[in-house]
Motif scaffolding. Structure first.
Motif, short mmCIF file in Angstrom:
data_model
loop_
_atom_site.label_atom_id
_atom_site.label_comp_id
_atom_site.label_asym_id
_atom_site.label_seq_id
_atom_site.Cartn_x
_atom_site.Cartn_y
_atom_site.Cartn_z
N LYS A 8 -11.40 2.31 -4.87
CA LYS A 8 -11.60 2.72 -3.48
C LYS A 8 -13.07 2.52 -3.13
CE LYS A 8 -11.00 6.50 -0.22
NZ LYS A 8 -10.59 7.91 0.00
N VAL A 67 -5.13 -0.89 -4.61
CA VAL A 67 -5.33 0.38 -3.91
C VAL A 67 -5.17 1.55 -4.86
CG1 VAL A 67 -4.64 -0.54 -1.67
CG2 VAL A 67 -2.91 0.49 -3.16
N GLY A 83 -8.80 0.38 1.60
CA GLY A 83 -7.70 1.12 0.97
C GLY A 83 -8.14 1.84 -0.29
N GLY A 84 -7.23 2.61 -0.84
CA GLY A 84 -7.52 3.32 -2.08
C GLY A 84 -7.17 4.79 -1.98
N VAL A 118 0.84 -1.20 0.00
CA VAL A 118 0.00 0.00 0.00
C VAL A 118 0.87 1.25 0.00
CG1 VAL A 118 -1.71 1.31 1.30
CG2 VAL A 118 -1.91 -1.17 1.12
N VAL A 137 -5.54 -5.57 3.67
CA VAL A 137 -5.95 -4.19 3.45
C VAL A 137 -7.44 -4.07 3.73
CG1 VAL A 137 -6.04 -2.25 1.82
CG2 VAL A 137 -4.22 -3.97 1.61
#
Length: 206
Positions: free
Chosen positions: A115, A111, A129-130, A68, A126
């Protein structure tokens, strides 16, 4: 005579190499990963402004840390350089390296491209995430992988944009390209091929 001043550092040398590559018409710089040398990603970022046309391709292992955070670093690099970053994942002797690399790239692309992004895997987890705009508008870096065995070719077929072959005889290279094309076709992907040959470096130690 030597006109270098005491204030010159190794990074001034890196900048000179980058400018020379740009002047002589190279399209980009591949910055090899070496544990005993300067960090390849830092070197690439340091010379990016020196050679504003070149694609910068730092090589690093998928064990570098969080996928990430690596994606966020890539987005920042792309925004600073008008999308001139590539990623080369360094091969590792660890038998689990291929699986980790595949998951690393899956998470980083995830990511980057959506999102919220959720993932629960063997190496990464995760939740939500994004990236939001404007970060989400940056291009994901093209991914370079390498290796000669079928496992490496399969990984590239599934996850690379460009597979780099070593300096091998023409018949062996032709066979590798044909195998890669077949594996990529089966995976529903289009993967380019290239030949990696050492012609000098910018990350040699002092």
């Amino acid at each position: 005579r030597d006109v270098r001043t005491a204030g010159l550092t190794r990074y001034d040398y890196y900048a000179q190499v980058a400018r020379a590559a740009a002047i002589t018409g190279f399209d980009g710089l591949f910055v090899a990963y070496r544990p005993e040398s300067d960090d390849s990603q830092i070197v690439a970022a340091a010379v990016a402004r020196t050679a504003p046309r070149l694609l910068l391709v730092p090589q690093f292992p998928s064990t570098v840390g969080s996928a990430v955070y690596a994606a966020k670093e890539a987005v920042s690099f792309q925004r600073a350089t008008h999308n001139r970053l590539g990623w080369a994942i360094a091969p590792n002797a660890d038998p689990e390296d291929g699986a980790r690399t595949a998951e690393f790239l899956h998470v980083a692309r995830g990511v980057h491209g959506q999102k919220p992004f959720d993932h629960q895997g063997r190496f990464f987890e995760v939740k939500g995430g994004g990236f939001s705009e404007p970060l989400s508008r940056a291009a994901f870096p093209p991914v370079f992988l390498q290796g000669a065995d079928e496992e490496a070719l399969q990984l590239s077929a599934n996850a690379a944009d460009i597979h780099l072959f070593g300096d091998v005889p023409l018949d062996e290279l032709r066979g590798g390209v044909e195998t890669l094309e077949g594996l990529a076709l089966a995976a529903g992907r289009d993967v380019g091929g290239g030949v990696g040959e050492h012609v000098g470096g910018i990350v040699d130690g002092d």
